[in-house]
Design a protein around this motif. Structure first.
Motif: not given
Length: 289
Positions: A61-62, A30-31, A35, A48, A58, A55, A74, A46
């Motif tokens: 965080q990436v 999980n994120t 991560m 989501v 996310v 997005k 994506s 990605e």
């Protein structure tokens, strides 16, 4: 939760993996807790929900954990790529683009590659070759326009049908009989395809086209009809929610009545409609001879 989703996915038909033993190659996470593991990979995809705000969170965080040079793509169904890469580092934008797999990804050949404003040619060349040679896809580089190529055409067709189906007095199963194998398309046809993909995905893409293409000659066609809005409110999203245009109860497959928005037993295609279909097909055959 993620393990439950994986189990359900592996049970789905047609199977999303080539062999049951391949499930052992999948590791869930999980994120929130996992991560940092993306620092060890070469390609981050990605997938989501189709919302730009989520997005972008996310990708923020990436970028904290990815190593320089890692590919980031994506699988968005229609959000412009340049919107998602705004505010990211030079290295991120150089290695970022869209790689749109169509659902179900194992079976559908089309593989859209959508570069952003700073995507490098090396990245495009790699993805083109990888898609063709190792994934068995037909790779197509698309322009960064709302919904790209496949979904711009596909959503137009589905939305057009959504607006006409009630005017013509057709049922869900009648439309799927007329837009499936009898015209050379998959048996999932129209409404069953929406159930497989997810009504929410279709709605996000249609809304995106409506908002970002104000000068499109068919702009008003991308407005959602009332029955779709009601289904969204009820969370009748298709296979992922257990019901959409179709609903399985025991061994029975029920169909949504678009007038009453109640589920009922499926109806057989009227003989008159079958005759009309066969007549149209024969006309097409004759016109090609």
């Amino acid at each position: 939760m993620v393990n439950e989703h994986l189990t359900n996915a592996l049970k789905s038909k047609p199977s999303p993996i080539y062999h049951p033993s391949f499930a052992n190659r999948i590791t869930t996470g999980n994120t929130t807790d996992d991560m940092d593991k993306i620092a060890t990979v070469d390609w981050i995809i990605e997938v989501v929900v189709e919302r730009l705000d989520i997005k972008k969170l996310v990708f923020e965080q990436v970028e904290k954990f990815r190593k320089p040079g890692t590919l980031i793509t994506s699988n968005t169904s229609g959000i412009p790529i340049h919107f998602m890469s705004e505010g990211r580092s030079e290295d991120f934008q150089k290695h970022f683009c869209g790689t749109h797999f169509f659902n179900p990804a194992r079976y559908l050949k089309l593989f859209e590659i959508i570069p952003g404003p700073k995507t490098s040619e090396e990245v495009l060349d790699f993805l083109n070759g990888y898609g063709e040679k190792f994934l068995g896809k037909t790779s197509v580089v698309a322009k960064d326009t709302p919904a790209f190529i496949g979904n711009r055409i596909g959503i137009f067709g589905i939305q057009s049908l959504f607006h006409q189906v009630k005017e013509m007095g057709l049922t869900v199963e009648e439309v799927d009989k007329l837009t499936g194998p009898v015209i050379g398309r998959p048996k999932s046809a129209t409404f069953r395809t929406v159930d497989v993909v997810g009504l929410d995905t279709l709605v996000y893409v249609a809304n995106g086209i409506y908002e970002n293409c104000p000068n499109d000659e068919s702009h008003e066609l991308f407005k959602l009809p009332a029955f779709v809005n009601t289904m969204m409110e009820n969370k009748w999203l298709g296979s992922k929610s257990g019901q959409g245009f179709y609903k399985k109860e025991g061994k029975d497959i029920l169909t949504l009545d678009l007038d009453t928005l109640q589920y009922r037993a499926g109806k057989k295609l009227p003989l008159q409609l079958w005759k009309l279909t066969n007549q149209l097909i024969n006309q097409l055959i004759d016109s090609k001879c």
